[in-house]
Design an enzyme around this catalytic site. Structure first.
Site, PDB file in Angstrom:
ATOM      1  N   ASP A  36      14.054  37.153  72.278  1.00  0.00           N
ATOM      2  CA  ASP A  36      15.373  37.376  72.433  1.00  0.00           C
ATOM      3  C   ASP A  36      15.960  36.470  71.230  1.00  0.00           C
ATOM      4  O   ASP A  36      15.537  35.461  70.878  1.00  0.00           O
ATOM      5  CB  ASP A  36      16.204  37.002  73.858  1.00  0.00           C
ATOM      6  CG  ASP A  36      17.505  38.024  73.860  1.00  0.00           C
ATOM      7  OD1 ASP A  36      17.433  39.068  74.193  1.00  0.00           O
ATOM      8  OD2 ASP A  36      18.583  37.649  73.307  1.00  0.00           O
ATOM      9  N   TYR A 179      24.990  53.078  64.477  1.00  0.00           N
ATOM     10  CA  TYR A 179      23.644  53.209  65.610  1.00  0.00           C
ATOM     11  C   TYR A 179      22.957  54.341  65.517  1.00  0.00           C
ATOM     12  O   TYR A 179      21.836  54.328  65.800  1.00  0.00           O
ATOM     13  CB  TYR A 179      24.603  52.797  66.746  1.00  0.00           C
ATOM     14  CG  TYR A 179      23.868  52.750  68.065  1.00  0.00           C
ATOM     15  CD1 TYR A 179      23.225  51.387  68.381  1.00  0.00           C
ATOM     16  CD2 TYR A 179      23.848  53.740  69.038  1.00  0.00           C
ATOM     17  CE1 TYR A 179      22.597  51.279  69.812  1.00  0.00           C
ATOM     18  CE2 TYR A 179      22.862  53.711  70.071  1.00  0.00           C
ATOM     19  CZ  TYR A 179      22.296  52.357  70.558  1.00  0.00           C
ATOM     20  OH  TYR A 179      21.928  52.371  71.509  1.00  0.00           O
TER      21      TYR A 179
HETATM   22  N1  NAD Z   1      22.555  50.678  77.495  1.00  0.00           N
HETATM   23  C1  NAD Z   1      22.463  51.971  77.047  1.00  0.00           C
HETATM   24  O1  NAD Z   1      23.114  52.773  77.251  1.00  0.00           O
HETATM   25  C2  NAD Z   1      21.288  52.320  75.933  1.00  0.00           C
HETATM   26  C3  NAD Z   1      21.110  53.728  75.689  1.00  0.00           C
HETATM   27  C4  NAD Z   1      20.184  53.917  74.790  1.00  0.00           C
HETATM   28  C5  NAD Z   1      19.450  52.940  74.155  1.00  0.00           C
HETATM   29  N2  NAD Z   1      19.750  51.572  74.394  1.00  0.00           N
HETATM   30  C6  NAD Z   1      18.709  50.695  73.697  1.00  0.00           C
HETATM   31  O2  NAD Z   1      18.186  49.862  74.571  1.00  0.00           O
HETATM   32  C7  NAD Z   1      17.874  48.683  73.957  1.00  0.00           C
HETATM   33  C8  NAD Z   1      18.513  47.495  74.946  1.00  0.00           C
HETATM   34  O3  NAD Z   1      19.599  47.558  75.008  1.00  0.00           O
HETATM   35  P1  NAD Z   1      20.464  47.215  76.517  1.00  0.00           P
HETATM   36  O4  NAD Z   1      21.349  48.281  76.914  1.00  0.00           O
HETATM   37  O5  NAD Z   1      19.498  46.661  77.340  1.00  0.00           O
HETATM   38  O6  NAD Z   1      21.357  45.998  75.580  1.00  0.00           O
HETATM   39  P2  NAD Z   1      21.661  44.445  76.096  1.00  0.00           P
HETATM   40  O7  NAD Z   1      22.884  44.111  75.214  1.00  0.00           O
HETATM   41  O8  NAD Z   1      21.715  44.289  77.633  1.00  0.00           O
HETATM   42  O9  NAD Z   1      20.204  43.667  75.535  1.00  0.00           O
HETATM   43  C9  NAD Z   1      19.877  43.761  74.297  1.00  0.00           C
HETATM   44  C10 NAD Z   1      19.160  42.347  74.099  1.00  0.00           C
HETATM   45  O10 NAD Z   1      18.950  42.225  72.495  1.00  0.00           O
HETATM   46  C11 NAD Z   1      19.037  41.163  72.171  1.00  0.00           C
HETATM   47  N3  NAD Z   1      19.061  41.213  70.494  1.00  0.00           N
HETATM   48  C12 NAD Z   1      20.182  41.755  69.878  1.00  0.00           C
HETATM   49  N4  NAD Z   1      19.716  41.273  68.746  1.00  0.00           N
HETATM   50  C13 NAD Z   1      19.009  40.720  68.658  1.00  0.00           C
HETATM   51  C14 NAD Z   1      17.903  40.473  67.589  1.00  0.00           C
HETATM   52  N5  NAD Z   1      18.293  40.638  66.132  1.00  0.00           N
HETATM   53  N6  NAD Z   1      16.722  39.834  67.789  1.00  0.00           N
HETATM   54  C15 NAD Z   1      16.022  39.791  68.943  1.00  0.00           C
HETATM   55  N7  NAD Z   1      16.975  39.841  70.117  1.00  0.00           N
HETATM   56  C16 NAD Z   1      18.177  40.660  69.772  1.00  0.00           C
HETATM   57  C17 NAD Z   1      20.338  40.381  72.489  1.00  0.00           C
HETATM   58  O11 NAD Z   1      20.614  39.379  72.520  1.00  0.00           O
HETATM   59  C18 NAD Z   1      20.338  41.079  74.155  1.00  0.00           C
HETATM   60  O12 NAD Z   1      19.636  40.240  75.004  1.00  0.00           O
HETATM   61  C19 NAD Z   1      18.614  48.569  72.557  1.00  0.00           C
HETATM   62  O13 NAD Z   1      17.761  48.935  71.517  1.00  0.00           O
HETATM   63  C20 NAD Z   1      19.970  49.715  72.691  1.00  0.00           C
HETATM   64  O14 NAD Z   1      20.119  50.368  71.505  1.00  0.00           O
HETATM   65  C21 NAD Z   1      20.685  51.229  75.173  1.00  0.00           C
END
Ligand code: NAD
Length: 271
Positions: A36, A179
């Protein structure tokens, strides 16, 4: 256990979907390198995994930084000497406050039966820095980790790479041009690499979740959430466990005939 003696790296595993994937891989016997951007978040998930009897190591790094990713791989490979599964999950959604306000206004106009008159003003106001940071995290980050993983997987002639895309990368999400474009790029990258390395026993797939209940959606106001639910036939947000189940499926041998695919758990939002 489906992943006994295997090593997995999950990026962005300090929160939300990544954390759930790290826990699920560990339950199946994998040793998990927990990446992370935020050190404490990675450490907390490592503690959780160890408390449950699993093996984990915190490997904090910014995946957008190619040199930091190389160091991260060197670090966990020096101890574990292999990587079987890489989940490129790290991600962020940058929503400008004025775009969120305009989303709310549009939701109210729709709820009142339309027409929608408020412009979102997302694409013409997005700053260069935000556009580039979104691409750096999602596209560069996925590329950096895949490049390092392939150096090991091609020699071993085995491996599975799972890239976190989104329905935004398939259907587009108004208000998030950066995005949506970055997630579409992740899907194209997934397919190109899948074709490149299939004959070496390496499978590359993507997951394109719909809206999932995580901190990523924290900035969305209630009216926008309600609009999302109204467009989701299942009538609810997804859970992180549901996305982790898809990742586990792509990580183990049940999906051995799948590569270059986009699996989309989305409650019917996109069909
Ligand atoms: N939550 C949704 O509705 C959703 C839907 C589709 C896709 N996603 C994708 O799922 C993945 C996880 O998202 P989430 O919803 O669990 O979000 P979240 O914010 O809970 O977790 C994302 C994590 O990624 C870490 N992060 C961000 N930039 C980083 C970097 N440069 N290097 C290392 N770590 C980094 C953050 O610190 C965080 O802990 C993402 O790629 C997001 O785009 C999420």
């Amino acid at each position: 256990m489906k992943l006994e003696d295997q090593v997995a790296l999950v990026t962005g595993a300090g929160s939300g979907i990544g954390r759930a994937i790290a826990l699920a891989l560990s339950v199946e016997g994998a040793r998990v390198a927990v990446n992370d951007l935020i050190d404490e978040s990675a450490e907390a998930v490592v503690k959780e995994i160890r408390a449950a009897g699993g093996f984990a190591m915190a490997v904090p790094a910014d995946v957008a930084d190619g040199r930091a990713v190389l160091k991260m791989f060197t670090r966990f490979l020096s101890e574990w000497d292999r990587v079987d599964v890489v989940v490129n999950n790290a991600g962020a959604l940058f929503l400008e406050p004025h775009v969120v306000t305009n989303m709310q206004a549009q939701a109210a106009e729709r709820a009142a039966g339309g027409p929608v008159r408020t412009p979102l003003e997302a694409t013409r106001t997005i700053e260069d820095g935000v556009w580039r940071r979104t691409f750096a995290i999602h596209v560069d980050g996925t590329f950096h980790c895949t490049r390092e993983a392939l150096k090991v997987m091609e020699v071993r002639r085995s491996g599975r790479i799972i890239n976190m895309a989104s329905i935004a990368g398939i259907g587009g999400l108004a208000g998030s041009p950066d995005y949506s474009a970055a997630k579409a790029a992740v899907i194209g990258f997934t397919k190109a690499v899948a074709r490149e390395v299939a004959h070496l026993g390496i499978r590359v797939n993507a997951i394109a979740p719909g809206f999932v209940d995580t901190p990523l959606l924290a900035d969305l106001p209630a009216s926008v959430r309600a609009a999302i639910l109204a467009q989701t036939p299942c009538g609810r947000l997804g859970t992180v466990e549901e996305i982790a189940a898809a990742a586990l499926f792509l990580a183990d041998d049940r999906s051995d005939f799948m590569t270059g695919q986009v699996l989309s758990p989305n409650g019917g939002y996109s069909m």
